[in-house]
Design an enzyme around this catalytic site. Structure first.
Site, mmCIF file in Angstrom:
data_model
loop_
_atom_site.group_PDB
_atom_site.id
_atom_site.type_symbol
_atom_site.label_atom_id
_atom_site.label_comp_id
_atom_site.label_asym_id
_atom_site.label_seq_id
_atom_site.Cartn_x
_atom_site.Cartn_y
_atom_site.Cartn_z
ATOM 1 N N HIS A 27 0.872 -1.186 0.000
ATOM 2 C CA HIS A 27 0.000 0.000 0.000
ATOM 3 C C HIS A 27 0.908 1.234 0.000
ATOM 4 C CE1 HIS A 27 -3.468 2.413 0.609
ATOM 5 N NE2 HIS A 27 -3.764 2.143 1.873
ATOM 6 N N ASP B 11 2.959 5.682 -6.481
ATOM 7 C CA ASP B 11 4.077 5.505 -5.550
ATOM 8 C C ASP B 11 5.420 5.430 -6.262
ATOM 9 O OD1 ASP B 11 2.799 5.546 -3.119
ATOM 10 O OD2 ASP B 11 2.127 3.490 -3.330
ATOM 11 N N HIS C 271 -1.761 -2.037 -9.796
ATOM 12 C CA HIS C 271 -2.727 -1.470 -8.848
ATOM 13 C C HIS C 271 -3.960 -2.356 -8.825
ATOM 14 C CE1 HIS C 271 -5.437 1.384 -6.897
ATOM 15 N NE2 HIS C 271 -4.344 1.984 -6.466
HETATM 16 N N1 ACO Z 1 5.458 -6.914 -10.506
HETATM 17 C C1 ACO Z 1 5.305 -8.061 -11.194
HETATM 18 N N2 ACO Z 1 4.116 -8.672 -11.412
HETATM 19 C C2 ACO Z 1 3.030 -8.091 -10.880
HETATM 20 C C3 ACO Z 1 3.105 -6.884 -10.143
HETATM 21 C C4 ACO Z 1 4.386 -6.294 -9.978
HETATM 22 N N3 ACO Z 1 4.507 -5.153 -9.301
HETATM 23 N N4 ACO Z 1 1.861 -6.520 -9.740
HETATM 24 C C5 ACO Z 1 1.042 -7.471 -10.203
HETATM 25 N N5 ACO Z 1 1.725 -8.420 -10.910
HETATM 26 C C6 ACO Z 1 1.159 -9.567 -11.636
HETATM 27 C C7 ACO Z 1 0.744 -10.675 -10.708
HETATM 28 O O1 ACO Z 1 1.785 -11.611 -10.507
HETATM 29 C C8 ACO Z 1 -0.437 -11.262 -11.440
HETATM 30 O O2 ACO Z 1 0.079 -12.048 -12.502
HETATM 31 P P1 ACO Z 1 -0.760 -13.365 -13.012
HETATM 32 O O3 ACO Z 1 -2.054 -12.856 -13.508
HETATM 33 O O4 ACO Z 1 0.105 -13.962 -14.069
HETATM 34 O O5 ACO Z 1 -0.893 -14.234 -11.783
HETATM 35 C C9 ACO Z 1 -1.103 -10.057 -12.092
HETATM 36 O O6 ACO Z 1 -0.036 -9.101 -12.265
HETATM 37 C C10 ACO Z 1 -2.219 -9.443 -11.244
HETATM 38 O O7 ACO Z 1 -1.683 -9.109 -9.976
HETATM 39 P P2 ACO Z 1 -2.436 -9.303 -8.577
HETATM 40 O O8 ACO Z 1 -1.431 -9.555 -7.499
HETATM 41 O O9 ACO Z 1 -3.546 -10.273 -8.731
HETATM 42 O O10 ACO Z 1 -3.062 -7.875 -8.395
HETATM 43 P P3 ACO Z 1 -3.596 -7.268 -7.051
HETATM 44 O O11 ACO Z 1 -4.676 -6.356 -7.452
HETATM 45 O O12 ACO Z 1 -3.913 -8.280 -6.036
HETATM 46 O O13 ACO Z 1 -2.328 -6.445 -6.504
HETATM 47 C C11 ACO Z 1 -0.825 -4.695 -6.020
HETATM 48 C C12 ACO Z 1 -2.158 -5.087 -6.654
HETATM 49 C C13 ACO Z 1 -0.762 -5.198 -4.568
HETATM 50 C C14 ACO Z 1 -0.706 -3.178 -6.008
HETATM 51 C C15 ACO Z 1 0.313 -5.340 -6.860
HETATM 52 O O14 ACO Z 1 0.258 -4.835 -8.189
HETATM 53 C C16 ACO Z 1 1.692 -5.088 -6.267
HETATM 54 O O15 ACO Z 1 2.109 -5.832 -5.373
HETATM 55 N N6 ACO Z 1 2.414 -4.017 -6.733
HETATM 56 C C17 ACO Z 1 3.678 -3.658 -6.158
HETATM 57 C C18 ACO Z 1 3.479 -2.883 -4.888
HETATM 58 C C19 ACO Z 1 2.965 -1.466 -5.123
HETATM 59 O O16 ACO Z 1 3.482 -0.750 -5.977
HETATM 60 N N7 ACO Z 1 1.948 -1.064 -4.331
HETATM 61 C C20 ACO Z 1 1.400 0.287 -4.396
HETATM 62 C C21 ACO Z 1 -0.015 0.279 -4.847
HETATM 63 S S1 ACO Z 1 -0.585 1.943 -5.058
HETATM 64 C C22 ACO Z 1 -1.005 2.468 -3.538
HETATM 65 O O17 ACO Z 1 -1.205 1.773 -2.594
HETATM 66 C C23 ACO Z 1 -1.077 3.942 -3.369
#
Ligand code: ACO
Length: 434
Positions: free
Chosen positions: A267, A369, A309
């Site tokens: 987050h 972010d 996201h």
């Molecule tokens: N790097 C690599 N792969 C990723 C990333 C990433 N940053 N984010 C998502 N993916 C992939 C997942 O592995 C998944 O792949 P698949 O479909 O082959 O299994 C797909 O993209 C969907 O991802 P989910 O984890 O299902 O998406 P979710 O909505 O649960 O997660 C989150 C969102 C937590 C923000 C995620 O993208 C992440 O961990 N990002 C990095 C952390 C980050 O930048 N957080 C800030 C968010 S903005 C905020 O809070 C203000």
């Protein structure tokens, strides 16, 4: 809202139930399932609230598919270009744009409540010197509840408004002092003649022994970052504030809970995690591509921080706006050595991720972010303060959402159910027989 309904048919019993289909002003229609358990005896299962609206709200509208964000109906792009953070605060908490006089009065009110009770200062010195400022912030904001008994009738709208003003006003002081304490530097008191962001920069960087004039460029960039982070509907920290507040807990405790939730790297902690990741990349001596490959490898838990996201499957509109400032600041500011290398890596990473099929296919764009971390770095803001500034900005959103929840006469304590998967009806075995 509308008179439409959705019929759910239970295939196992043939029983039918008609559930109200609610229509928002914009966004997907929403099935009101609150009668489902009574009617069919079923719970619903939605880990992570992927398809669940936890409340009705008229504060912030977000369309993740189209990349739209609006506060009280006003597009974020217009607010970013023409408004100020304090005007946005007024808009969020009062549900209208202020007149000139109303804004002047509001700014005066906030500016004149930035001081902390002197006794609160001692809370800071109770922490270890190397404490993370987010940990200090959680503690100090929670402690505010011990200082303001006078206006803590949460069912009184006037008290709720006073609390909102207090929190917005005092957060920069708490944030800056969390940093000053860790640095072993003297606390700098707020200056009423300065703007909200100038005052924060002054409390962060000035020394009693030297004159300090906040850089207006930085103050302006910071103001914009605060606008972009002011609210974001039912995200993890806001939902935490609502859930904590739903038990009628005091607002300072509820906001402290929100700060704790924001801290996580999935987050608000992501902006700090972005810079740590860039440092790791540079220090490793390995190619950028090798990290991108790791992020794509399902057997590796490494993710590109600052990408992806939960809701935005298009470019995060905040990231679009902040990206422009980020590139501007990087052009205007003199960054040297290590900092320059980090910024170069960030820009190269942005390019790789925007062009790589894995990220394109999954709509994994750089999020807000990613850029805020880089801007903070270019501004010389220490890494562990990034999420603290996010918390400072989001305070208005938390307190507005909390007040909205309490002003709804039908609000209930938040109490989710569960899908129990553990053992049942075990026979207790006395310890000597195990
Ligand atoms: N790097 C690599 N792969 C990723 C990333 C990433 N940053 N984010 C998502 N993916 C992939 C997942 O592995 C998944 O792949 P698949 O479909 O082959 O299994 C797909 O993209 C969907 O991802 P989910 O984890 O299902 O998406 P979710 O909505 O649960 O997660 C989150 C969102 C937590 C923000 C995620 O993208 C992440 O961990 N990002 C990095 C952390 C980050 O930048 N957080 C800030 C968010 S903005 C905020 O809070 C203000």
């Amino acid at each position: 809202m509308s008179d439409e309904t959705v019929t759910i048919i239970d295939d196992t019993t043939g029983k039918k139930v008609q559930l109200p289909l609610l229509s928002p002003t914009r966004g997907p229609k929403t099935i009101d399932i609150s009668a489902l358990y009574k009617e069919l005896g079923y719970f619903t299962f939605d880990p992570g609230f992927v398809s669940t609206a936890s409340c009705a709200s008229s504060i912030t509208f977000l369309d993740g598919e189209k990349g739209v964000l609006q506060y009280r109906g006003y597009p974020i792009e217009q607010l970013a270009a023409q408004s100020s953070y304090l005007e946005v605060c007024f808009l969020l908490i009062n549900d209208k744009l202020p007149s000139r006089q109303e804004l002047d009065d509001f700014e005066y009110e906030i500016t004149n409540h930035t001081m902390l009770h002197e006794a609160l200062k001692r809370f800071f010195s109770g922490f270890r010197r190397d404490a993370h400022p987010m940990a200090i912030m959680v503690g100090v904001v929670g402690a505010l509840g011990a200082f303001y008994h006078d206006h803590m009738d949460i069912h009184n709208p006037e008290h709720r408004m006073i609390t909102a003003h207090r929190l917005i006003a005092k957060m920069p002081t708490i944030a800056a002092w969390s940093y000053r304490y860790a640095m072993g530097k003297p606390f700098i008191y707020p200056v009423n003649s300065m703007s909200y962001t100038e005052n924060f920069l002054n409390m962060m960087y000035s020394m009693p022994s030297e004159k300090y004039t906040p850089n207006p460029l930085l103050a302006k960039a910071l103001d914009l970052i605060l606008i972009l982070h002011a609210d974001h509907e039912q995200n993890a920290s806001t939902s935490t504030v609502r859930l904590a507040g739903s038990s009628d807990a005091n607002p300072f405790a509820a906001v402290a809970a929100g700060i704790a939730a924001l801290w996580g790297p999935a987050h608000g902690g992501a902006n700090e995690a972005v810079i740590r990741m860039l440092m790791e990349i540079n220090e490793s001596g390995k190619s950028l591509q090798s990290f991108v490959d790791r992020a794509k490898d399902k057997d590796d838990s490494f993710r590109l921080m600052g990408f992806g996201h939960r809701v935005y499957k298009n470019y995060d509109p905040r990231a679009k706006l902040i990206r422009v400032i980020c590139h501007q600041l990087l052009n205007d500011m003199e960054s040297t050595g290590e900092q320059k290398k980090l910024l170069e890596t960030a820009m190269a990473l942005e390019k790789v991720a925007l062009e790589d099929g894995y990220f394109v296919k999954r709509n994994l764009y750089p999020n807000v972010d990613f850029y805020s971390g880089i801007i903070f770095l270019a501004m010389g803001i220490p890494m562990n303060m990034f999420t603290v500034i996010f918390a400072m900005a989001r305070t208005v959103g938390w307190i507005t959402q909390w007040a909205e929840m309490l002003s709804d006469d039908n609000h209930k304590i938040g109490r989710p159910r569960q899908l129990y998967t553990g053992p049942i009806d075990l026979e207790y075995v006395p310890i000597e027989k195990r």
